[in-house]
Structure formats: C-alpha cells, structure tokens
Motif scaffolding. Structure first.
Motif, PDB file in Angstrom:
ATOM      1  N   SER A   1      -3.399  -9.362  -6.439  1.00  0.00           N
ATOM      2  CA  SER A   1      -3.282  -9.858  -5.169  1.00  0.00           C
ATOM      3  C   SER A   1      -4.456 -10.870  -5.166  1.00  0.00           C
ATOM      4  CB  SER A   1      -3.590  -9.056  -3.985  1.00  0.00           C
ATOM      5  OG  SER A   1      -2.903  -7.882  -4.189  1.00  0.00           O
ATOM      6  N   ARG A   2      -5.490 -10.704  -5.751  1.00  0.00           N
ATOM      7  CA  ARG A   2      -6.588 -11.778  -6.110  1.00  0.00           C
ATOM      8  C   ARG A   2      -5.895 -13.065  -6.961  1.00  0.00           C
ATOM      9  NH1 ARG A   2     -10.172 -12.934 -10.293  1.00  0.00           N
ATOM     10  NH2 ARG A   2     -12.389 -13.401  -9.682  1.00  0.00           N
TER      11      ARG A   2
ATOM     12  N   GLY B   1     -10.702  -0.513  -3.158  1.00  0.00           N
ATOM     13  CA  GLY B   1      -9.176  -0.940  -3.189  1.00  0.00           C
ATOM     14  C   GLY B   1      -8.902  -2.063  -2.806  1.00  0.00           C
ATOM     15  N   TRP B   2      -9.817  -3.011  -2.753  1.00  0.00           N
ATOM     16  CA  TRP B   2      -9.718  -4.639  -2.442  1.00  0.00           C
ATOM     17  C   TRP B   2     -10.651  -5.415  -2.975  1.00  0.00           C
ATOM     18  CZ3 TRP B   2     -13.783  -5.700   0.715  1.00  0.00           C
ATOM     19  CH2 TRP B   2     -14.442  -4.619   1.520  1.00  0.00           C
ATOM     20  N   ASN B   3     -10.384  -6.884  -3.175  1.00  0.00           N
ATOM     21  CA  ASN B   3     -11.212  -7.819  -3.669  1.00  0.00           C
ATOM     22  C   ASN B   3     -11.546  -8.691  -2.135  1.00  0.00           C
ATOM     23  OD1 ASN B   3      -9.082  -7.651  -6.134  1.00  0.00           O
ATOM     24  ND2 ASN B   3     -11.230  -7.730  -6.653  1.00  0.00           N
TER      25      ASN B   3
ATOM     26  N   ARG C   1      -1.878  -4.579 -16.917  1.00  0.00           N
ATOM     27  CA  ARG C   1      -3.174  -4.058 -16.413  1.00  0.00           C
ATOM     28  C   ARG C   1      -3.467  -2.397 -16.846  1.00  0.00           C
ATOM     29  NH1 ARG C   1      -5.255  -4.911 -10.477  1.00  0.00           N
ATOM     30  NH2 ARG C   1      -3.723  -3.246 -10.016  1.00  0.00           N
TER      31      ARG C   1
ATOM     32  N   THR D   1      -8.133  -8.739  -0.050  1.00  0.00           N
ATOM     33  CA  THR D   1      -6.768  -8.593  -0.679  1.00  0.00           C
ATOM     34  C   THR D   1      -6.544  -7.282  -1.423  1.00  0.00           C
ATOM     35  OG1 THR D   1      -7.354  -9.472  -2.856  1.00  0.00           O
ATOM     36  CG2 THR D   1      -6.549 -11.227  -1.278  1.00  0.00           C
ATOM     37  N   SER D   2      -5.312  -6.989  -1.241  1.00  0.00           N
ATOM     38  CA  SER D   2      -4.728  -5.717  -2.073  1.00  0.00           C
ATOM     39  C   SER D   2      -3.281  -5.705  -1.782  1.00  0.00           C
ATOM     40  CB  SER D   2      -5.589  -4.572  -1.073  1.00  0.00           C
ATOM     41  OG  SER D   2      -5.280  -3.224  -1.742  1.00  0.00           O
ATOM     42  N   THR D   3      -2.915  -4.721  -3.009  1.00  0.00           N
ATOM     43  CA  THR D   3      -1.296  -4.505  -3.093  1.00  0.00           C
ATOM     44  C   THR D   3      -0.555  -4.349  -1.817  1.00  0.00           C
ATOM     45  OG1 THR D   3      -1.446  -4.476  -5.353  1.00  0.00           O
ATOM     46  CG2 THR D   3       0.689  -3.464  -4.271  1.00  0.00           C
TER      47      THR D   3
ATOM     48  N   LEU E   1     -12.468  -4.982 -10.111  1.00  0.00           N
ATOM     49  CA  LEU E   1     -10.661  -5.036 -10.571  1.00  0.00           C
ATOM     50  C   LEU E   1     -10.493  -6.405 -10.493  1.00  0.00           C
ATOM     51  CD1 LEU E   1      -8.784  -2.795 -11.691  1.00  0.00           C
ATOM     52  CD2 LEU E   1      -8.014  -3.219  -9.400  1.00  0.00           C
TER      53      LEU E   1
ATOM     54  N   GLY F   1      -7.476  -8.080  -9.500  1.00  0.00           N
ATOM     55  CA  GLY F   1      -6.741  -7.750  -8.532  1.00  0.00           C
ATOM     56  C   GLY F   1      -5.434  -8.361  -8.771  1.00  0.00           C
TER      57      GLY F   1
ATOM     58  N   ARG G   1     -12.954   7.759  -9.391  1.00  0.00           N
ATOM     59  CA  ARG G   1     -13.361   6.739  -8.304  1.00  0.00           C
ATOM     60  C   ARG G   1     -14.384   7.316  -7.259  1.00  0.00           C
ATOM     61  NH1 ARG G   1      -9.269   2.845  -8.472  1.00  0.00           N
ATOM     62  NH2 ARG G   1      -9.567   2.074  -6.256  1.00  0.00           N
TER      63      ARG G   1
ATOM     64  N   GLU H   1     -16.766  -5.678  -4.654  1.00  0.00           N
ATOM     65  CA  GLU H   1     -15.438  -5.420  -4.373  1.00  0.00           C
ATOM     66  C   GLU H   1     -15.479  -4.368  -3.213  1.00  0.00           C
ATOM     67  OE1 GLU H   1     -12.773  -4.333  -7.467  1.00  0.00           O
ATOM     68  OE2 GLU H   1     -14.344  -2.984  -8.268  1.00  0.00           O
ATOM     69  N   GLY H   2     -14.180  -4.038  -2.413  1.00  0.00           N
ATOM     70  CA  GLY H   2     -14.256  -2.878  -1.636  1.00  0.00           C
ATOM     71  C   GLY H   2     -13.551  -1.818  -2.489  1.00  0.00           C
TER      72      GLY H   2
ATOM     73  N   TYR I   1     -16.274   4.856  -5.347  1.00  0.00           N
ATOM     74  CA  TYR I   1     -15.228   4.139  -4.087  1.00  0.00           C
ATOM     75  C   TYR I   1     -15.478   5.089  -2.893  1.00  0.00           C
ATOM     76  CZ  TYR I   1     -13.792   1.097  -7.850  1.00  0.00           C
ATOM     77  OH  TYR I   1     -13.447  -0.063  -8.937  1.00  0.00           O
TER      78      TYR I   1
HETATM   79  C1  LIG Z   1     -11.366  -1.215  -6.618  1.00  0.00           C
HETATM   80  C2  LIG Z   1     -10.166  -2.037  -6.493  1.00  0.00           C
HETATM   81  N1  LIG Z   1     -10.456  -3.367  -6.428  1.00  0.00           N
HETATM   82  C3  LIG Z   1      -9.410  -4.217  -5.962  1.00  0.00           C
HETATM   83  C4  LIG Z   1      -8.042  -3.644  -5.738  1.00  0.00           C
HETATM   84  C5  LIG Z   1      -6.966  -4.847  -5.480  1.00  0.00           C
HETATM   85  O1  LIG Z   1      -6.128  -4.871  -6.572  1.00  0.00           O
HETATM   86  P1  LIG Z   1      -4.653  -5.289  -6.144  1.00  0.00           P
HETATM   87  O2  LIG Z   1      -4.531  -6.748  -5.596  1.00  0.00           O
HETATM   88  O3  LIG Z   1      -4.108  -5.503  -7.798  1.00  0.00           O
HETATM   89  O4  LIG Z   1      -3.826  -4.179  -5.875  1.00  0.00           O
HETATM   90  C6  LIG Z   1      -7.699  -2.527  -6.012  1.00  0.00           C
HETATM   91  C7  LIG Z   1      -6.344  -1.926  -5.650  1.00  0.00           C
HETATM   92  O5  LIG Z   1      -6.100  -0.698  -5.900  1.00  0.00           O
HETATM   93  C8  LIG Z   1      -8.959  -1.461  -6.351  1.00  0.00           C
HETATM   94  O6  LIG Z   1      -8.705  -0.168  -6.484  1.00  0.00           O
END
Ligand SMILES: Cc1ncc(COP(=O)(O)O)c(C=O)c1O
Length: 314
Positions: free
Chosen positions: A221-222, A197-199, A53, A255-257, A217, A219, A165, A194-195, A168
């Motif tokens: 984790s997604r 930093g997360w899906n 990615r 979900t997020s890392t 994004l 993700g 960003r 999305e949020g 965000y």
């Molecule tokens: C905007 C956004 N969406 C989704 C995610 C989740 O991605 P990942 O599961 O790869 O951490 C992130 C992670 O930082 C993000 O910045």
C-alpha cells in the motif's frame, strides 16, 4: 457453518479441518513468513508483488516451500475461485499465505510420511475486516509513540513479513492502554518507523513524506500511495522523520492492505491539521478508488451494516 475451503499442504480441505501440528516450527518459534492480499471486485490487488515479498521473506528465513512463485500464484487464484461463490457477488476477499518450515525434526516420529514445510492459502470475506473498520474512515485514527521500539534491521530485517511479531503486539497493548490509540513505533535511532500493521505518511507544504525503507516493512500500500501521488504530480520524499516533523505536519495518514489508507486525527494528543482528512489524502484515496473501480470506503460502510447478521450466520 462456513463452506470455505483452504489449501493446506497440497490438498483443499474444509476451513474447520485445516489444522497445523503442535510440533510445527511456526508454533515453536514463530518461524514462518506470511502475506495478506485483498481483492477489489474479486481481482487480487498486486498479488504478484505480495508473492514476491513472500518469497523474499522465505529466502531470508532459509525456507524452501517447494512450490514455485508461478505455482503459488495459480494455487492462490484457485483458492479464491473455490471460495467466492460462498458469499454474495459484492463481497471482496482477504487472501492469506502462511508458510513455515514445518514440524521440527526432533518430533519426526510423529510424521512417518516425512517432514514437509507447511503451506496454507486461505480466503476470508472482507466483511469483518473493513466492516469493523468503517467508522475510522470518518473519524480518522489517533496516534501515540509507544515505549516499544522496532527491531533494528541487522537483528531481524523488518522488510521480511514474518510471524515473530511480539514487538508489534507489545506496541499495540501500549496503544490500547493509552486510550485506544494506534502506536507509531520509533526505530532505535529515534526516527518514526511504522505501526504494527501499517506504514505512515506525512504532508507538509504540499510535499508527501514517508520514512525511508531502511527499518520498515515495504508495504504494498505504501508503494501504491507513492505511485498514485507521483502520477498526481505530488512530490514524494522518503527520508528520516522524527516526532518534530510529525507534530508540524499539515496531514498524516497510515496505509495497509485491508483498509488502504486512513487519515490521522491526532498525534501525541495534538490535532493534525483540523483533525479531518486533508486535501492530499483525499486526492490520493480518490485516485486509488478510481484505479481499482471500487469505492472501498462506501463498501466498508455497507459491510458494517451487514456485519452483525453475517457473524450470526457463521
Ligand atoms: C509491520 C507492517 N508494516 C506495514 C504493513 C503494511 O503493508 P501492506 O501495505 O503491504 O499491507 C504491514 C501489513 O501487515 C505490517 O505488518
């Protein structure tokens, strides 16, 4: 003081000495890509997927970082190996990759050695990240729809993980002002995206739904949740989802890392289900813990207990 080491442009330097120029394009324009990976039992989780990615993001930004993906992988493992001895054995790690175009050429005279892209790989103990998050595994999170929407993919494609960003951040500020809720942004067609930093995932009548990958994004984790759900025989649909579908959901989670997944307690002021973690969420998170051999929820709780002392020692 920390003994952590950082890879910065071909050298390993002490974390406190890892400085980037004020003339860097990252500071000037947010012109850079990044990745965040985590470890389970010191093993980076899906590092290759994160690096793929990263390299896709760099391709979109037209940045050649001068290092092949295989070299980047080796360097990453090297950074991790140099840092793990600085914490107790049970501490897992965040790994960050930050890559920018480097200093702007107009300031070239400040860099007689020539202008190179900026490449940083650093590690940080997960103690702060999931320790500070631990109670949310119990309570869940509250979601709201902010005024801030996502950027359409034809302006800046959200599949790239870049540091521009501001949208965000603005969504986060709006969520904070609205009772410290988490903002789920809509795309410009009014669908859940999305949020910051997360899906997001919804469950309705036993089927798992997530917004299609057009405006989000993708993700790692997604993808992990989709894979685990399919292995568990749960049907997964990637479709457009609106506020209506979210209000009717039996379960919802993000979900997020760093934290992997957390259930949503309320959406737009209304309880999701009975507000607790639902059965599909529970099945998937248990499968995730099992697949990585770490109960990351219990781990976060132990980190939370150690966090005040850890902060003092730094
Ligand atoms: C905007 C956004 N969406 C989704 C995610 C989740 O991605 P990942 O599961 O790869 O951490 C992130 C992670 O930082 C993000 O910045």
């Amino acid at each position: 003081m920390s003994d952590r080491l950082v890879y910065l442009n071909g050298k390993f330097v002490a974390e406190r000495d890892a400085n980037v120029s004020i003339f860097d394009s990252a500071l000037m324009f947010g012109d850079m890509a990044f990745e965040m990976t985590r470890t389970f039992n010191h093993q980076p989780f899906k590092l290759r997927e994160h690096l793929e990615r990263l390299y896709n993001s760099l391709r979109l930004l037209e940045i050649d970082c001068g290092i092949s993906i295989d070299e980047m992988e080796q360097l990453t493992l090297d950074v991790l190996a140099r840092n793990t001895p600085t914490e107790p054995e049970d501490v897992d790690w965040q790994i960050m990759h930050d890559v920018s175009r480097g200093p702007l050429s107009v300031y070239g005279s400040v860099f007689p050695e020539g202008i190179q892209p900026t490449v940083v790989i650093n590690c940080w103990p997960m103690i702060t990240h999931t320790g500070g998050f631990a109670e949310k595994y119990e309570t869940g999170v509250d979601l709201m729809i902010p005024a801030q929407q996502t950027i359409p993919a034809h302006i800046v494609d959200l599949k790239a993980k870049v540091r521009s960003r501001m949208h965000y951040r603005l969504a986060e500020f709006q969520g904070n002002r609205s009772g410290n809720r988490w903002p789920i942004m809509l795309d410009t067609d009014g669908f859940l995206a999305e949020g910051p930093g997360w899906n997001i995932f919804l469950v309705k009548d036993g089927i798992l739904y997530t917004p299609e990958g057009r405006n989000v994004l993708l993700g790692v984790s997604r993808a992990t949740v989709i894979e685990l759900a399919m292995n568990l025989g749960i049907e997964v649909r990637e479709v457009n989802l609106g506020r209506y579908e979210a209000l009717m959901a039996d379960e919802m989670f993000t979900t997020s890392t760093p934290y992997c997944m957390v259930h949503v307690r309320s959406f737009e002021g209304q309880d999701v289900g009975d507000g607790t973690a639902g059965p599909i969420f529970t099945q998937i998170i248990n499968a995730w813990k099992e697949s990585v051999g770490v109960d990351f929820v219990a781990q976060a709780q132990t980190y939370a207990e150690r966090l005040p002392q850890w902060n003092q020692q730094q």
